[in-house]
Motif scaffolding. Sequence first.
Motif, mmCIF file in Angstrom:
data_model
loop_
_atom_site.group_PDB
_atom_site.id
_atom_site.type_symbol
_atom_site.label_atom_id
_atom_site.label_comp_id
_atom_site.label_asym_id
_atom_site.label_seq_id
_atom_site.Cartn_x
_atom_site.Cartn_y
_atom_site.Cartn_z
ATOM 1 N N GLU A 107 -7.281 -19.267 3.548
ATOM 2 C CA GLU A 107 -5.963 -19.844 3.797
ATOM 3 C C GLU A 107 -5.860 -21.225 3.159
ATOM 4 O OE1 GLU A 107 -3.717 -21.351 7.736
ATOM 5 O OE2 GLU A 107 -4.490 -19.299 7.819
ATOM 6 N N MET A 108 -6.906 -22.027 3.308
ATOM 7 C CA MET A 108 -6.921 -23.364 2.747
ATOM 8 C C MET A 108 -6.905 -23.325 1.213
ATOM 9 S SD MET A 108 -9.805 -26.306 3.242
ATOM 10 C CE MET A 108 -11.009 -25.469 2.220
ATOM 11 N N ALA A 109 -7.591 -22.361 0.617
ATOM 12 C CA ALA A 109 -7.725 -22.271 -0.829
ATOM 13 C C ALA A 109 -6.637 -21.428 -1.486
ATOM 14 C CB ALA A 109 -9.091 -21.707 -1.180
ATOM 15 N N ALA A 110 -5.709 -20.892 -0.718
ATOM 16 C CA ALA A 110 -4.694 -19.974 -1.260
ATOM 17 C C ALA A 110 -3.919 -20.590 -2.418
ATOM 18 C CB ALA A 110 -3.753 -19.520 -0.152
ATOM 19 N N ALA A 111 -3.546 -21.842 -2.308
ATOM 20 C CA ALA A 111 -2.771 -22.489 -3.382
ATOM 21 C C ALA A 111 -3.582 -22.551 -4.673
ATOM 22 C CB ALA A 111 -2.338 -23.876 -2.951
ATOM 23 N N ARG A 112 -4.871 -22.841 -4.554
ATOM 24 C CA ARG A 112 -5.721 -22.885 -5.746
ATOM 25 C C ARG A 112 -5.818 -21.508 -6.380
ATOM 26 N NH1 ARG A 112 -11.255 -21.952 -6.853
ATOM 27 N NH2 ARG A 112 -11.927 -23.093 -8.682
ATOM 28 N N TYR A 113 -6.052 -20.491 -5.565
ATOM 29 C CA TYR A 113 -6.165 -19.138 -6.101
ATOM 30 C C TYR A 113 -4.860 -18.683 -6.750
ATOM 31 C CZ TYR A 113 -10.684 -18.732 -3.790
ATOM 32 O OH TYR A 113 -11.985 -18.922 -3.408
ATOM 33 N N ALA A 114 -3.735 -19.115 -6.223
ATOM 34 C CA ALA A 114 -2.439 -18.748 -6.796
ATOM 35 C C ALA A 114 -2.260 -19.338 -8.190
ATOM 36 C CB ALA A 114 -1.314 -19.200 -5.874
ATOM 37 N N ARG A 115 -2.910 -20.470 -8.463
ATOM 38 C CA ARG A 115 -2.805 -21.114 -9.781
ATOM 39 C C ARG A 115 -3.747 -20.497 -10.799
ATOM 40 N NH1 ARG A 115 -3.199 -25.696 -6.573
ATOM 41 N NH2 ARG A 115 -5.283 -26.112 -7.369
ATOM 42 N N MET A 116 -4.751 -19.757 -10.339
ATOM 43 C CA MET A 116 -5.738 -19.193 -11.258
ATOM 44 C C MET A 116 -5.090 -18.136 -12.136
ATOM 45 S SD MET A 116 -9.065 -19.016 -8.768
ATOM 46 C CE MET A 116 -10.213 -18.518 -10.033
ATOM 47 N N LYS A 117 -5.448 -18.149 -13.404
ATOM 48 C CA LYS A 117 -4.859 -17.223 -14.363
ATOM 49 C C LYS A 117 -5.734 -16.008 -14.631
ATOM 50 C CE LYS A 117 -1.575 -20.097 -14.685
ATOM 51 N NZ LYS A 117 -0.377 -19.830 -13.932
ATOM 52 N N VAL A 118 -7.007 -16.091 -14.247
ATOM 53 C CA VAL A 118 -7.953 -15.004 -14.473
ATOM 54 C C VAL A 118 -8.372 -14.465 -13.114
ATOM 55 C CG1 VAL A 118 -10.219 -14.406 -15.396
ATOM 56 C CG2 VAL A 118 -8.774 -16.029 -16.623
ATOM 57 N N ASN A 119 -8.229 -13.171 -12.924
ATOM 58 C CA ASN A 119 -8.556 -12.545 -11.648
ATOM 59 C C ASN A 119 -10.034 -12.182 -11.612
ATOM 60 O OD1 ASN A 119 -8.816 -11.046 -9.331
ATOM 61 N ND2 ASN A 119 -7.166 -9.619 -9.815
ATOM 62 N N LEU A 120 -10.822 -12.976 -10.907
ATOM 63 C CA LEU A 120 -12.258 -12.730 -10.837
ATOM 64 C C LEU A 120 -12.605 -11.537 -9.964
ATOM 65 C CD1 LEU A 120 -13.566 -16.388 -10.622
ATOM 66 C CD2 LEU A 120 -13.178 -14.964 -12.637
ATOM 67 N N MET A 121 -11.668 -11.075 -9.164
ATOM 68 C CA MET A 121 -11.911 -9.894 -8.338
ATOM 69 C C MET A 121 -11.697 -8.608 -9.141
ATOM 70 S SD MET A 121 -12.976 -11.175 -5.606
ATOM 71 C CE MET A 121 -13.070 -9.718 -4.587
ATOM 72 N N ALA A 122 -11.208 -8.734 -10.358
ATOM 73 C CA ALA A 122 -10.986 -7.573 -11.217
ATOM 74 C C ALA A 122 -11.747 -7.758 -12.526
ATOM 75 C CB ALA A 122 -9.488 -7.390 -11.474
ATOM 76 N N ALA A 123 -13.024 -8.052 -12.417
ATOM 77 C CA ALA A 123 -13.866 -8.239 -13.595
ATOM 78 C C ALA A 123 -14.016 -6.909 -14.333
ATOM 79 C CB ALA A 123 -15.232 -8.770 -13.171
ATOM 80 N N PRO A 124 -14.337 -6.963 -15.627
ATOM 81 C CA PRO A 124 -14.532 -5.725 -16.379
ATOM 82 C C PRO A 124 -15.636 -4.866 -15.757
ATOM 83 C CG PRO A 124 -14.501 -7.613 -17.840
ATOM 84 C CD PRO A 124 -14.530 -8.153 -16.449
ATOM 85 N N GLU A 125 -15.429 -3.568 -15.820
ATOM 86 C CA GLU A 125 -16.400 -2.627 -15.261
ATOM 87 C C GLU A 125 -17.224 -2.026 -16.400
ATOM 88 O OE1 GLU A 125 -16.464 1.123 -12.199
ATOM 89 O OE2 GLU A 125 -14.642 0.722 -13.293
ATOM 90 N N ALA A 126 -18.525 -1.927 -16.195
ATOM 91 C CA ALA A 126 -19.391 -1.260 -17.164
ATOM 92 C C ALA A 126 -19.144 0.241 -17.032
ATOM 93 C CB ALA A 126 -20.854 -1.574 -16.886
ATOM 94 N N ILE A 127 -18.734 0.856 -18.154
ATOM 95 C CA ILE A 127 -18.423 2.295 -18.157
ATOM 96 C C ILE A 127 -19.265 3.064 -19.153
ATOM 97 C CG2 ILE A 127 -16.073 1.977 -17.296
ATOM 98 C CD1 ILE A 127 -15.151 2.344 -20.233
ATOM 99 N N GLY A 128 -20.124 2.358 -19.889
ATOM 100 C CA GLY A 128 -20.955 3.022 -20.880
ATOM 101 C C GLY A 128 -22.116 2.126 -21.263
ATOM 102 N N PRO A 129 -22.888 2.560 -22.242
ATOM 103 C CA PRO A 129 -24.015 1.728 -22.689
ATOM 104 C C PRO A 129 -23.523 0.353 -23.150
ATOM 105 C CG PRO A 129 -24.157 3.914 -23.633
ATOM 106 C CD PRO A 129 -22.800 3.813 -22.977
ATOM 107 N N ILE A 130 -24.242 -0.665 -22.759
ATOM 108 C CA ILE A 130 -23.878 -2.034 -23.110
ATOM 109 C C ILE A 130 -24.595 -2.421 -24.404
ATOM 110 C CG2 ILE A 130 -23.849 -4.433 -22.332
ATOM 111 C CD1 ILE A 130 -22.234 -2.507 -20.554
ATOM 112 N N THR A 131 -23.819 -2.844 -25.384
ATOM 113 C CA THR A 131 -24.401 -3.335 -26.645
ATOM 114 C C THR A 131 -23.739 -4.617 -27.042
ATOM 115 O OG1 THR A 131 -22.845 -2.043 -27.967
ATOM 116 C CG2 THR A 131 -24.964 -1.015 -27.465
#
Length: 131
Positions: A107-131
């Motif tokens: 609740e205290m950090a909500a304003a900061r999270y609202a300003r963030m432009k990159v959603n860290l809760m939706a990071a890229p998912e590994a779906i295949g071999p990583i190279t």
Amino acid sequence: MARMLTSESRILTTHAGSLPRPRELAELHGRRSRGEDVDEAELREAIAAATRPSIAAQLAAGIDIGNDGEQARESFFTYVQHRMTGFGETSQRPLMRDLAEHPDFLEMAAARYARMKVNLMAAPEAIGPIT
């Protein structure tokens, strides 16, 4: 040839991690992380423009071994998709336990999270071999 900075009289200082980014650069990184079109020349210019004052601030603060303050990367977790193959979609990360157990902090950090432009809760998912 670069040489390693050393000192026999004091401990040299550095830092790790992200330093604040200008709003324009944060917007560009946010758009890129969401897969939206971003003009690469505009992004490069914004990164260079943000890096210069970041390094100057470190020098002014007395940092011996500075860095770009992560100006070129949108976030530690999401940048990987631009450098490696094998990522697609987005992960479905559960809310971190410490945040779930302390909703008052959220609740205290909500304003900061609202300003963030990159959603860290939706990071890229590994779906295949990583190279």
